[in-house]
Design a protein around this motif. Structure first.
Motif, PDB file in Angstrom:
ATOM      1  N   HIS A  99      38.576  29.167 102.634  1.00 17.09           N
ATOM      2  CA  HIS A  99      37.453  30.388 103.606  1.00 17.09           C
ATOM      3  C   HIS A  99      38.436  31.252 104.295  1.00 17.09           C
ATOM      4  CE1 HIS A  99      34.262  27.806 104.367  1.00 17.09           C
ATOM      5  NE2 HIS A  99      35.105  26.155 103.669  1.00 17.09           N
ATOM      6  N   GLU A 100      38.561  32.328 104.042  1.00 17.54           N
ATOM      7  CA  GLU A 100      39.218  33.691 104.357  1.00 17.54           C
ATOM      8  C   GLU A 100      38.464  35.025 105.753  1.00 17.54           C
ATOM      9  OE1 GLU A 100      41.599  36.937 101.707  1.00 17.54           O
ATOM     10  OE2 GLU A 100      39.607  36.827 101.415  1.00 17.54           O
ATOM     11  N   TYR A 101      38.217  34.737 106.321  1.00 19.30           N
ATOM     12  CA  TYR A 101      36.923  35.285 107.387  1.00 19.30           C
ATOM     13  C   TYR A 101      37.681  36.115 108.826  1.00 19.30           C
ATOM     14  CZ  TYR A 101      38.573  31.254 109.514  1.00 19.30           C
ATOM     15  OH  TYR A 101      39.321  30.211 110.296  1.00 19.30           O
ATOM     16  N   ASN A 102      37.338  36.862 109.578  1.00 15.04           N
ATOM     17  CA  ASN A 102      37.172  37.775 110.070  1.00 15.04           C
ATOM     18  C   ASN A 102      36.319  37.538 110.772  1.00 15.04           C
ATOM     19  OD1 ASN A 102      39.609  39.556 111.855  1.00 15.04           O
ATOM     20  ND2 ASN A 102      37.680  40.910 110.566  1.00 15.04           N
ATOM     21  N   TYR A 103      35.900  37.623 112.037  1.00 14.30           N
ATOM     22  CA  TYR A 103      34.974  38.169 113.714  1.00 14.30           C
ATOM     23  C   TYR A 103      35.909  39.044 114.339  1.00 14.30           C
ATOM     24  CZ  TYR A 103      33.057  34.426 110.862  1.00 14.30           C
ATOM     25  OH  TYR A 103      31.902  33.356 109.910  1.00 14.30           O
ATOM     26  N   SER A 104      35.138  39.875 115.197  1.00 14.26           N
ATOM     27  CA  SER A 104      36.103  40.998 116.216  1.00 14.26           C
ATOM     28  C   SER A 104      34.833  41.115 117.609  1.00 14.26           C
ATOM     29  CB  SER A 104      36.254  42.086 115.306  1.00 14.26           C
ATOM     30  OG  SER A 104      37.293  41.869 114.206  1.00 14.26           O
ATOM     31  N   LEU A 105      35.093  41.034 118.576  1.00 15.55           N
ATOM     32  CA  LEU A 105      33.973  41.221 119.392  1.00 15.55           C
ATOM     33  C   LEU A 105      34.470  42.135 120.094  1.00 15.55           C
ATOM     34  CD1 LEU A 105      30.650  41.269 120.587  1.00 15.55           C
ATOM     35  CD2 LEU A 105      31.763  38.787 121.513  1.00 15.55           C
ATOM     36  N   GLY A 106      33.979  43.248 120.290  1.00 13.77           N
ATOM     37  CA  GLY A 106      34.649  44.101 121.544  1.00 13.77           C
ATOM     38  C   GLY A 106      33.863  45.353 121.851  1.00 13.77           C
ATOM     39  N   PHE A 107      34.499  46.529 122.139  1.00 17.63           N
ATOM     40  CA  PHE A 107      34.447  48.206 122.366  1.00 17.63           C
ATOM     41  C   PHE A 107      34.852  49.030 121.414  1.00 17.63           C
ATOM     42  CE2 PHE A 107      33.272  45.466 126.169  1.00 17.63           C
ATOM     43  CZ  PHE A 107      32.006  45.957 126.740  1.00 17.63           C
ATOM     44  N   ILE A 108      34.128  50.008 121.112  1.00 22.01           N
ATOM     45  CA  ILE A 108      34.101  51.316 119.935  1.00 22.01           C
ATOM     46  C   ILE A 108      35.934  51.969 120.668  1.00 22.01           C
ATOM     47  CG2 ILE A 108      33.843  52.712 118.700  1.00 22.01           C
ATOM     48  CD1 ILE A 108      31.032  51.218 117.583  1.00 22.01           C
TER      49      ILE A 108
END
Length: 269
Positions: A99-108
């Motif tokens: 698997h290769e993944y990226n999950y990002s959560l935040g503010f622009i």
């Protein structure tokens, strides 16, 4: 796109000796103690003395693209045997089950270059790819905020040795306007010759976190390139690119390059 928040990802770059794509493995059988020499594209890669029996050379390092690996076996009686195998390395794929993944959560981030700490609406970014086998990788990308959703699949397929097809499609909806984006790419890398072709299309109201539905965008983008190495003479490459925007305006670009290595410390371009 600047995003302030948290990220959860798998990063292969922190382990430089880990090979994420399917590596070259070579097997053989020895009847007597023998010296084994491994050559990759004509260059000596390793030399070992092995005992009789079955042997396997794993995770052989090689340049991206097509090539040839040779095992030269010299037994204790001086008899020489050569085992040759062609191979294709591509960094577009993943090992089976990886698997290769990226999950990002935040503010622009906003007012970039004007304020040191300025963030606005919350946003979510993610991508995930999975290696089904050495010829097929599939995954998705997704972007979302209060008024936006952008989601679509992506696939990489090895149709035959040395020829890779990449394709992706995304659907978007923002501020009541729907759109789509599509990408198709072809690539053929090898030691002496390489070629690539790609096309991308965006509908009028396609949008993502960095591009609003009302903003002008490229309706079509096309790129083609090819290069050839002539050994000590040098390397030549040529390319052509075309783009067209929804609100008018076309761009054509033709390029050509020549490169020659003069010494370990100098090259001509």
């Amino acid at each position: 796109l600047g995003l302030g928040g948290i990220r959860f990802s798998k990063n292969f770059s922190i382990e430089p000796y880990f090979i994420k794509f399917t590596a070259l493995n070579l097997k053989g059988t020895l009847e007597t103690p023998s010296e084994i020499e491994l050559y990759v594209n004509g260059q000596l890669a390793s030399r070992n003395v092995l005992s009789p029996g079955v042997f396997e050379l794993k995770n052989i390092s090689a340049e991206i693209g097509s090539g040839t690996a040779e095992i030269v076996i010299k037994d204790i009686y001086g008899k020489k045997q050569i085992i040759s195998r062609s191979f294709f390395y591509s960094d577009r794929f993943l090992k089976k089950g990886l698997h290769e993944y990226n999950y990002s959560l935040g503010f622009i981030r906003s007012d970039y270059g004007e304020k040191s700490f300025s963030y606005e609406r919350p946003a979510f970014l993610s991508s995930h790819n999975y290696g089904f086998n050495e010829r097929f990788k599939a995954g998705y990308t997704a972007e979302a905020s209060e008024k936006l959703i952008n989601l679509g699949p992506a696939v990489s397929l090895l149709v035959m040795k040395g020829i890779t097809i990449d394709t992706a499609f995304t659907f978007s909806n923002s501020e009541g306007e729907s759109g789509y984006g599509a990408f198709l790419g072809y690539s053929y890398p090898s030691k002496h010759f390489s070629a690539a072709l790609s096309a991308r299309a965006l509908s009028r109201y396609y949008s993502n976190l960095s591009l609003g539905p009302e903003e002008d965008k490229q309706s079509l983008e096309f790129n083609i390139s090819a290069g050839r190495s002539f050994g000590s003479i040098g390397a030549l490459s040529a390319g052509y690119a075309f783009s067209e925007r929804h609100l008018g305006g076309e761009t054509d670009r033709v390029s050509g390059t020549y490169r020659k290595v003069l010494s370990k410390r100098a090259s001509f371009f």
